[in-house]
Design a protein around this motif. Structure first.
Motif, PDB file in Angstrom:
ATOM      1  N   MET A 150       0.839  -1.166   0.000  1.00  0.00           N
ATOM      2  CA  MET A 150       0.000   0.000   0.000  1.00  0.00           C
ATOM      3  C   MET A 150       0.891   1.237   0.000  1.00  0.00           C
ATOM      4  O   MET A 150       1.905   1.282   0.665  1.00  0.00           O
ATOM      5  CB  MET A 150      -0.879   0.000   1.241  1.00  0.00           C
ATOM      6  N   PHE A 151       0.489   2.229  -0.756  1.00  0.00           N
ATOM      7  CA  PHE A 151       1.230   3.481  -0.830  1.00  0.00           C
ATOM      8  C   PHE A 151       0.403   4.601  -0.214  1.00  0.00           C
ATOM      9  O   PHE A 151      -0.810   4.631  -0.335  1.00  0.00           O
ATOM     10  CB  PHE A 151       1.540   3.854  -2.284  1.00  0.00           C
ATOM     11  N   LEU A 152       1.099   5.513   0.406  1.00  0.00           N
ATOM     12  CA  LEU A 152       0.499   6.742   0.905  1.00  0.00           C
ATOM     13  C   LEU A 152       0.971   7.858  -0.008  1.00  0.00           C
ATOM     14  O   LEU A 152       2.159   7.971  -0.277  1.00  0.00           O
ATOM     15  CB  LEU A 152       0.973   7.022   2.324  1.00  0.00           C
ATOM     16  N   SER A 153       0.054   8.691  -0.463  1.00  0.00           N
ATOM     17  CA  SER A 153       0.438   9.773  -1.365  1.00  0.00           C
ATOM     18  C   SER A 153      -0.250  11.061  -0.952  1.00  0.00           C
ATOM     19  O   SER A 153      -1.456  11.075  -0.689  1.00  0.00           O
ATOM     20  CB  SER A 153       0.039   9.416  -2.797  1.00  0.00           C
ATOM     21  N   VAL A 154       0.529  12.133  -0.893  1.00  0.00           N
ATOM     22  CA  VAL A 154       0.009  13.467  -0.622  1.00  0.00           C
ATOM     23  C   VAL A 154       0.464  14.334  -1.789  1.00  0.00           C
ATOM     24  O   VAL A 154       1.644  14.389  -2.103  1.00  0.00           O
ATOM     25  CB  VAL A 154       0.558  14.029   0.716  1.00  0.00           C
TER      26      VAL A 154
ATOM     27  N   PRO B 125       1.662   6.068  12.136  1.00  0.00           N
ATOM     28  CA  PRO B 125       2.551   6.774  11.212  1.00  0.00           C
ATOM     29  C   PRO B 125       1.896   7.080   9.867  1.00  0.00           C
ATOM     30  O   PRO B 125       2.137   8.134   9.282  1.00  0.00           O
ATOM     31  CB  PRO B 125       3.725   5.806  11.032  1.00  0.00           C
ATOM     32  N   GLY B 126       1.056   6.180   9.388  1.00  0.00           N
ATOM     33  CA  GLY B 126       0.391   6.423   8.108  1.00  0.00           C
ATOM     34  C   GLY B 126      -0.511   7.633   8.151  1.00  0.00           C
ATOM     35  O   GLY B 126      -0.485   8.487   7.264  1.00  0.00           O
ATOM     36  N   VAL B 127      -1.307   7.729   9.199  1.00  0.00           N
ATOM     37  CA  VAL B 127      -2.191   8.891   9.358  1.00  0.00           C
ATOM     38  C   VAL B 127      -1.362  10.162   9.530  1.00  0.00           C
ATOM     39  O   VAL B 127      -1.681  11.205   8.955  1.00  0.00           O
ATOM     40  CB  VAL B 127      -3.164   8.672  10.538  1.00  0.00           C
ATOM     41  N   ALA B 128      -0.283  10.077  10.282  1.00  0.00           N
ATOM     42  CA  ALA B 128       0.589  11.249  10.464  1.00  0.00           C
ATOM     43  C   ALA B 128       1.154  11.710   9.125  1.00  0.00           C
ATOM     44  O   ALA B 128       1.228  12.912   8.855  1.00  0.00           O
ATOM     45  CB  ALA B 128       1.722  10.924  11.442  1.00  0.00           C
TER      46      ALA B 128
END
Length: 143
Positions: free
Chosen positions: A1-5, A55-58
């Motif tokens: 899963m990737f987190l992207s902003v 950490p993901g939410v942060a």
């Protein structure tokens, strides 16, 4: 899963790779080998989900606005592609600075966008990457 902003409000890109986002792999603070792997039909351990979720939410919520995103992107660049527990924030090189310049431009801070763009121009060794960045940033400035 990737987190992207990413920076929103940009025109559709004309180049293949416009650098307006920061992304990373969602990983637990502790290494994955710290957790027994459940069978695929069993739910993940709550401890593992909690370890990853914080950490993901942060990461996803760190940049509350365009100026915060720009400061964060500059910080990621200064730390050579890392932030908090995430030791690899992508893309690398001058891409975080490029994202910061886009954020400043969309926020209407033309002077800051140009200062960051100058840093990109000094540090970027790939002429195609530099040309693409300059043309895309110029389109934002003209909006």
């Amino acid at each position: 899963m990737f987190l992207s902003v990413r920076v929103m409000g940009l025109p559709e890109p004309l180049v293949e790779f416009r650098r307006e986002a920061l992304w990373t792999h969602l990983e637990p603070i502790r290494q994955l080998n710290e957790y027994p792997r459940p069978a695929s039909e069993r739910p993940l351990l709550a401890e593992l989900v909690d370890d990853v979720a914080g950490p993901g939410v942060a990461f996803l919520c760190h940049a509350a606005d365009l100026h915060a995103f720009g400061r964060w992107a500059v910080e990621v660049h200064a730390q050579q592609g890392s932030w908090g527990p995430f030791r690899q924030v992508y893309p690398g090189g001058t891409a975080p600075l490029q994202a910061a310049a886009f954020a400043a431009a969309v926020a209407g801070d033309e002077a800051l966008a140009h200062r960051i763009a100058e840093a990109v121009m000094v540090q970027e060794g790939n002429s195609r990457e530099l040309r693409d960045f300059r043309s895309e940033l110029g389109r934002v400035d003209r909006q």
